[in-house]
Design an enzyme around this catalytic site. Structure first.
Site, mmCIF file in Angstrom:
data_model
loop_
_atom_site.group_PDB
_atom_site.id
_atom_site.type_symbol
_atom_site.label_atom_id
_atom_site.label_comp_id
_atom_site.label_asym_id
_atom_site.label_seq_id
_atom_site.Cartn_x
_atom_site.Cartn_y
_atom_site.Cartn_z
ATOM 1 N N CYS A 77 37.064 34.772 49.061
ATOM 2 C CA CYS A 77 38.503 34.903 48.823
ATOM 3 C C CYS A 77 38.998 36.296 49.215
ATOM 4 O O CYS A 77 40.197 36.580 49.139
ATOM 5 C CB CYS A 77 38.834 34.634 47.366
ATOM 6 N N CYS A 82 46.215 40.230 42.871
ATOM 7 C CA CYS A 82 45.339 41.393 42.685
ATOM 8 C C CYS A 82 45.400 41.870 41.235
ATOM 9 O O CYS A 82 44.384 42.244 40.637
ATOM 10 C CB CYS A 82 45.754 42.546 43.600
#
Lengths: 404, 142
Positions: free
Chosen positions: B37, B105
């Site tokens: 990812c 994030c």
């Protein structure tokens, strides 16, 4: 040396000053419409357009009459695929292309699928090459078009176009080639390569943005196309609209320069590319080349820096314009479909960087780039938990990662 | 994409970058994400008397992922376990001016905090294993 450094020449190129100079009078003094038949303003522009058509045709060994001007390679790809599909619909409904084509071809093919056409997306080998045998085996009696790119825009791999052209001829199927990245960089000969339709554009070869061409074969066979844009019947009726004379003139000049300088320029650019690759691999471990070791564009280097994420690396070399196959650089959060088609793992696809070296790059710039890349990779590897785990001898493939 | 000054600062001067020994009893480790990812964060805390006395991170990911985890270690130091558990990804988004495309994030950083806290609690016998939260990755060799 001036910063920032431009190493993204697959994306676009700087307009050559010699090209710009040729274009300028056509904005302010020779501003006629090339289609105006009744006065000197029109005549001088028509003359300039035809001269440019000659320059462009010469570079790819075509006849000037076979060059159709468009707004760029994306339009050329659209015109080739949709134009053939619609014109030859009664003959068949099957199109063959490959999985690493540019989006302009892939998305057009997807559109045609929605319109009822059947499309075969051929796989590529691990260097990114299409096999001519795969092309042969995919052809059915319903196949009306093969569309395979000359050189890939991400990894620079050059396809065996001549062999694919031979298969197309044998089977009597039209062959379109998206040659946007190859024209002007490597020799292109539509006769020897057996190409029936070919897309390319000016801004990839140090010409202006906004103009491209579709080569459309006139003899053996005579290719017919249903136009996308209707209007005044310009460009043999295949693409109506007033020609952008300054852009066309610039396109012509850009092709002329390429024709004259390609041999020496390719040698110089390839040397810079090899210097970059050597400099990087001498200083860093676990750098993996994506694409073909030899059959690739002279200015292309695509490598993956293991354990380092591509976008983070770009951030560390902010004075250098580059491109990454990392998901973070795309809107979709998916890593490069081209690298995935090669069988490059998602992890290494996220770690890939594309260097595109061009006409205006210097050795000094390459050395600076090596230095900056090496520093940034070391900085990020020191920060990378994956690098730490690999150094501890943990096989990253054995880890049960929680995908998110 | 243009980065905020704070993201660039964390990228250039990462705070508390490094590792503690995983097997020490006062260290909690959270590893979240996956290489496929494009993001893997390792966040570690060192705990004394219910308070986080030190924190370290290592991150594979884009600049925003690096900045999110670097910021997390700054915030964790000096906090009690309960206070640390209150850190939200939205706080990180706000502090770093992360654009929408980078919100994942900050989510990953929050997951890493939770995973590190849970790892510590498990070690210290403060929590049953079956209540473990977060998305900690397990390594076959550890």
């Amino acid at each position: 040396m001036k910063l920032p450094i431009y190493l993204d020449n697959h994306s676009t190129t700087r307009c050559d000053p010699r090209v710009l100079e040729t274009m300028l009078p056509y904005f302010t003094e020779k501003y006629g419409n090339a289609a105006s038949r009744n006065h000197s303003f029109g005549w001088e522009c028509e003359e300039a357009v035809e001269a440019a058509r000659q320059q462009i045709a010469r570079l790819v060994h075509a006849d000037a009459k076979e060059i159709v001007f468009t707004s760029g390679a994306t339009e050329s790809d659209n015109l080739a695929l949709k134009g053939v599909a619609e014109m030859y619909r009664e003959k068949g409904d099957h199109i063959i292309t490959s999985s690493t084509e540019h989006r302009a071809v892939l998305d057009t093919a997807k559109y045609l699928e929605k319109k009822g056409f059947k499309v075969t997306y051929l796989p590529v080998d691990k260097t990114g090459m299409v096999s001519p045998d795969d092309v042969r085996n995919a052809i059915t009696d319903r196949t009306i078009l093969i569309s395979i790119m000359l050189a890939n825009n991400e990894i620079g791999t050059i396809n065996p176009i001549k062999d694919i052209g031979k298969v197309a001829k044998e089977k009597g199927v039209l062959f379109h080639c998206d040659a946007t990245q190859g024209v002007g960089k490597i020799p292109v000969n539509v006769q020897e390569m057996g190409i029936d339709l070919m897309s390319f554009s000016a801004h990839k070869i140090y010409g202006p943005k906004g103009v491209g061409a579709l080569y459309v074969r006139r003899k053996a066979p005579r290719v017919r196309l249903e136009p996308l844009i209707h209007g005044g019947g310009h460009e043999r009726g295949m693409r109506s609209g007033t020609l952008p004379v300054p852009l066309v003139v610039g396109f012509g000049k850009a092709c002329e320069i390429c024709e004259q300088e390609m041999d020496t320029e390719a040698v110089r650019i390839r040397a810079l590319r090899d210097r970059l690759y050597k400099g990087i691999t001498d200083a860093l471990e676990e750098v993996y080349l994506n694409g073909h070791p030899t059959e690739r564009l002279p200015g292309n280097l695509n490598v993956s820096f293991a354990y380092v994420e591509g976008e983070a690396l770009l951030m560390g070399v902010k004075d250098i314009a580059l491109s990454s196959g990392s998901a973070c650089t795309s809107a979709t959060l998916e890593p490069s479909y081209v690298l995935r088609a090669l069988g490059v793992g998602s992890d290494l696809a996220h770690s890939s960087i594309r260097f595109g070296i061009g006409r205006f790059n210097t050795e000094e710039e390459i050395d600076y780039t090596i230095d900056q890349i090496v520093k940034a990779v070391n900085h990020l590897r020191a920060m990378s938990p994956l690098y730490e785990m690999a150094k501890e001898g943990i096989d990253l493939k054995s880890v049960q990662w929680a995908a998110h | 994409m243009a980065y905020s000054e704070k993201v660039i600062d964390h990228y250039n001067n990462p705070r508390n970058m490094g590792s503690f020994k995983k097997d020490e009893p006062d260290v909690g480790t959270g590893i979240v994400g996956a290489p496929e990812c494009g993001d893997v964060m390792k966040l570690q805390i060192k705990v004394r008397d219910n308070t986080i006395v030190d924190a370290k991170f290592k991150t594979f990911g884009c600049g925003s992922a690096i900045a999110s985890s670097s910021l997390a270690t700054e915030w964790l130091k000096g906090k009690t376990l309960e206070e640390a558990n209150q850190i939200k990804n939205t706080d990180i988004v706000q502090e770093l001016n992360l654009p929408p495309v980078k919100i994942h994030c900050s989510v990953l950083a929050e997951d890493a905090i939770k995973a590190a806290l849970n790892d510590y609690k498990k070690k210290a016998g403060l929590q049953r294993e079956d209540t473990q939260e977060g998305t900690m990755a397990s390594t076959s060799s550890s």
